[in-house]
Design a protein around this motif. Structure first.
Motif, PDB file in Angstrom:
ATOM      1  N   ASP A 199       0.857  -0.963   0.058  1.00 41.65           N
ATOM      2  CA  ASP A 199       0.068   0.055   0.023  1.00 41.65           C
ATOM      3  C   ASP A 199       0.877   1.189   0.034  1.00 41.65           C
ATOM      4  O   ASP A 199       1.584   1.260   0.888  1.00 41.65           O
ATOM      5  CB  ASP A 199      -0.829  -0.161   1.231  1.00 41.65           C
ATOM      6  CG  ASP A 199      -2.228   1.153   0.905  1.00 41.65           C
ATOM      7  OD1 ASP A 199      -2.555   1.313  -0.138  1.00 41.65           O
ATOM      8  OD2 ASP A 199      -2.544   1.592   2.004  1.00 41.65           O
ATOM      9  N   GLY A 200       0.609   2.093  -0.908  1.00 39.74           N
ATOM     10  CA  GLY A 200       1.556   3.335  -1.164  1.00 39.74           C
ATOM     11  C   GLY A 200       2.686   3.194  -1.700  1.00 39.74           C
ATOM     12  O   GLY A 200       3.228   4.148  -2.025  1.00 39.74           O
ATOM     13  N   ILE A 203      -2.266   0.419 -10.648  1.00 42.83           N
ATOM     14  CA  ILE A 203      -0.866   0.424 -10.208  1.00 42.83           C
ATOM     15  C   ILE A 203      -0.287   2.049 -10.249  1.00 42.83           C
ATOM     16  O   ILE A 203      -0.470   2.566 -11.025  1.00 42.83           O
ATOM     17  CB  ILE A 203       0.181  -0.260 -11.212  1.00 42.83           C
ATOM     18  CG1 ILE A 203      -0.618  -1.797 -11.296  1.00 42.83           C
ATOM     19  CG2 ILE A 203       1.387  -0.425 -10.621  1.00 42.83           C
ATOM     20  CD1 ILE A 203      -0.085  -2.615 -12.208  1.00 42.83           C
ATOM     21  N   LEU A 204       0.371   2.308  -9.142  1.00 42.56           N
ATOM     22  CA  LEU A 204       1.095   3.470  -9.063  1.00 42.56           C
ATOM     23  C   LEU A 204       1.998   4.018 -10.277  1.00 42.56           C
ATOM     24  O   LEU A 204       2.722   3.003 -10.650  1.00 42.56           O
ATOM     25  CB  LEU A 204       1.701   3.652  -7.611  1.00 42.56           C
ATOM     26  CG  LEU A 204       0.563   3.934  -6.360  1.00 42.56           C
ATOM     27  CD1 LEU A 204       1.378   3.883  -5.190  1.00 42.56           C
ATOM     28  CD2 LEU A 204       0.007   4.998  -6.568  1.00 42.56           C
ATOM     29  N   PRO A 205       2.158   5.142 -10.467  1.00 39.27           N
ATOM     30  CA  PRO A 205       2.936   5.567 -11.828  1.00 39.27           C
ATOM     31  C   PRO A 205       4.353   5.079 -11.487  1.00 39.27           C
ATOM     32  O   PRO A 205       5.090   5.167 -10.472  1.00 39.27           O
ATOM     33  CB  PRO A 205       2.911   7.166 -11.602  1.00 39.27           C
ATOM     34  CG  PRO A 205       1.559   7.411 -11.000  1.00 39.27           C
ATOM     35  CD  PRO A 205       1.281   6.375  -9.981  1.00 39.27           C
ATOM     36  N   GLY A 206       4.943   4.386 -12.788  1.00 42.75           N
ATOM     37  CA  GLY A 206       6.133   3.869 -12.867  1.00 42.75           C
ATOM     38  C   GLY A 206       6.484   2.484 -12.273  1.00 42.75           C
ATOM     39  O   GLY A 206       7.305   1.850 -12.560  1.00 42.75           O
ATOM     40  N   ALA A 249       0.933  -6.374   5.425  1.00 43.42           N
ATOM     41  CA  ALA A 249       0.244  -6.838   6.524  1.00 43.42           C
ATOM     42  C   ALA A 249      -1.253  -7.103   6.235  1.00 43.42           C
ATOM     43  O   ALA A 249      -1.819  -7.640   7.283  1.00 43.42           O
ATOM     44  CB  ALA A 249       0.187  -5.963   7.664  1.00 43.42           C
ATOM     45  N   SER A 250      -1.540  -6.962   4.990  1.00 42.81           N
ATOM     46  CA  SER A 250      -3.034  -6.794   4.693  1.00 42.81           C
ATOM     47  C   SER A 250      -2.980  -8.417   4.018  1.00 42.81           C
ATOM     48  O   SER A 250      -2.460  -9.076   3.571  1.00 42.81           O
ATOM     49  CB  SER A 250      -3.178  -5.883   3.372  1.00 42.81           C
ATOM     50  OG  SER A 250      -4.276  -6.444   2.981  1.00 42.81           O
ATOM     51  N   LYS A 251      -4.225  -8.961   4.846  1.00 39.42           N
ATOM     52  CA  LYS A 251      -4.692 -10.435   4.385  1.00 39.42           C
ATOM     53  C   LYS A 251      -5.049 -10.421   2.810  1.00 39.42           C
ATOM     54  O   LYS A 251      -5.052 -11.445   2.460  1.00 39.42           O
ATOM     55  CB  LYS A 251      -5.789 -10.895   5.170  1.00 39.42           C
ATOM     56  CG  LYS A 251      -5.614 -10.884   6.851  1.00 39.42           C
ATOM     57  CD  LYS A 251      -6.626 -11.782   7.624  1.00 39.42           C
ATOM     58  CE  LYS A 251      -7.896 -10.873   7.683  1.00 39.42           C
ATOM     59  NZ  LYS A 251      -7.819  -9.516   8.650  1.00 39.42           N
ATOM     60  N   ASN A 252      -5.486  -9.267   2.317  1.00 40.02           N
ATOM     61  CA  ASN A 252      -6.230  -9.140   1.218  1.00 40.02           C
ATOM     62  C   ASN A 252      -5.052  -8.902   0.016  1.00 40.02           C
ATOM     63  O   ASN A 252      -5.391  -8.707  -1.101  1.00 40.02           O
ATOM     64  CB  ASN A 252      -7.283  -8.052   0.954  1.00 40.02           C
ATOM     65  CG  ASN A 252      -8.442  -8.503   1.896  1.00 40.02           C
ATOM     66  OD1 ASN A 252      -8.983  -9.467   1.805  1.00 40.02           O
ATOM     67  ND2 ASN A 252      -8.677  -7.543   2.739  1.00 40.02           N
ATOM     68  N   ALA A 253      -3.724  -8.998   0.440  1.00 38.28           N
ATOM     69  CA  ALA A 253      -2.672  -8.563  -0.650  1.00 38.28           C
ATOM     70  C   ALA A 253      -2.682  -9.499  -1.897  1.00 38.28           C
ATOM     71  O   ALA A 253      -2.561  -8.874  -2.962  1.00 38.28           O
ATOM     72  CB  ALA A 253      -1.441  -8.384   0.207  1.00 38.28           C
ATOM     73  N   PRO A 254      -2.794 -10.815  -1.604  1.00 41.85           N
ATOM     74  CA  PRO A 254      -2.842 -11.687  -2.737  1.00 41.85           C
ATOM     75  C   PRO A 254      -4.028 -11.332  -3.709  1.00 41.85           C
ATOM     76  O   PRO A 254      -3.876 -11.561  -4.974  1.00 41.85           O
ATOM     77  CB  PRO A 254      -2.989 -13.052  -2.301  1.00 41.85           C
ATOM     78  CG  PRO A 254      -2.456 -13.002  -0.946  1.00 41.85           C
ATOM     79  CD  PRO A 254      -2.789 -11.500  -0.310  1.00 41.85           C
ATOM     80  N   ARG A 255      -5.144 -10.993  -3.476  1.00 40.94           N
ATOM     81  CA  ARG A 255      -6.445 -10.775  -4.035  1.00 40.94           C
ATOM     82  C   ARG A 255      -5.904  -9.234  -4.897  1.00 40.94           C
ATOM     83  O   ARG A 255      -6.376  -9.079  -6.029  1.00 40.94           O
ATOM     84  CB  ARG A 255      -7.402 -10.386  -3.055  1.00 40.94           C
ATOM     85  CG  ARG A 255      -8.741 -10.359  -3.725  1.00 40.94           C
ATOM     86  CD  ARG A 255     -10.207 -10.348  -2.875  1.00 40.94           C
ATOM     87  NE  ARG A 255     -11.469 -10.500  -3.474  1.00 40.94           N
ATOM     88  CZ  ARG A 255     -12.182 -11.507  -3.063  1.00 40.94           C
ATOM     89  NH1 ARG A 255     -11.882 -12.248  -2.103  1.00 40.94           N
ATOM     90  NH2 ARG A 255     -13.201 -11.554  -3.780  1.00 40.94           N
TER      91      ARG A 255
END
Length: 224
Positions: A15-16, A98-101, A121-127
């Motif tokens: 994230d970020g 997807i963030l620029p670059g 730390a996000s459980k949803n990262a693979p999704r």
């Protein structure tokens, strides 16, 4: 000091760094507030950033004067509803999120033989990765359920390097938050911060935004 030639792997926050899901969390909370007839404001949305799910719920209920209206079990249900809203938002994501670059950067890492792992730390990262069509870039993902400590503890970055069978000093960690940079540094990896120079002053190098993150720029800063 680590030299660029020593680096064999990159461990990424999500994230970020690769995408911005905070907007989606905001949308999901906004929907919940609407369903409870609680007025939403930009200030309220900003106040929830980086706050746990149950604490965020308490803040929203308090903002609407409803902090005493629900039992613990009902609050759990509301928090689950927020997560359902969030998953629906995630499922609308596309590679355009997807963030620029970042896609170019990931392509260059892959083309140059670097190993990649994800330390979110996000459980949803693979999704999220699946929706961004980046899942095959990250065959190794740290399972948040396996962690006993959150950032700034180094555990997630130590595991991110271990998944690649690399020593920490052979890895670069990429983060947008001070707690994440602290975790990378404590793990003994080289830290790349994306964002504000002052907030991320502890990072080995800082780029103002994702579009400036390139292999050439990292090499220049490391070997300078």
């Amino acid at each position: 000091m680590t030299k660029f030639a020593d680096i064999k792997g990159f461990v990424f926050d999500l994230d970020g760094v690769i995408t911005d899901t905070s907007i989606l969390h905001g949308n999901a909370w906004h929907q919940l507030a609407d369903s409870l007839d609680i007025a939403w404001s930009t200030e309220l949305g900003n106040a929830l950033k980086g706050i746990s799910r149950m604490d965020s719920l308490e803040m929203i209920l308090k903002a609407g004067g409803k902090e005493n209206d629900f039992s613990t079990a009902e609050k759990e249900k509301l928090a689950t509803q927020k997560n359902t809203n969030y998953i629906a938002e995630v499922d609308k994501m596309t590679p355009a999120n997807i963030l620029p670059g970042m896609k170019d950067f990931l392509d260059s890492l892959r083309a140059n033989g670097y190993q990649l792992s994800l330390a979110s730390a996000s459980k949803n990262a693979p999704r999220v990765l699946g929706k961004l069509e980046l899942a095959d870039y990250f065959p190794k993902v740290v399972d948040p359920a396996s962690l006993t400590h959150g950032k700034p503890d180094p555990e997630i970055y130590t595991k991110g390097a271990a998944l690649l069978d690399l020593k920490p000093e052979q890895c670069i960690g990429v983060e947008d938050a001070a707690a994440g940079v602290a975790a990378i540094n404590a793990a003994g990896e080289t830290s790349v911060g994306i964002g504000n120079d002052t907030e991320l002053a502890a990072a080995d190098m800082v780029f103002n935004d994702t579009s400036a993150v390139t292999l050439a720029n990292i090499k220049a800063k490391l070997d300078n």
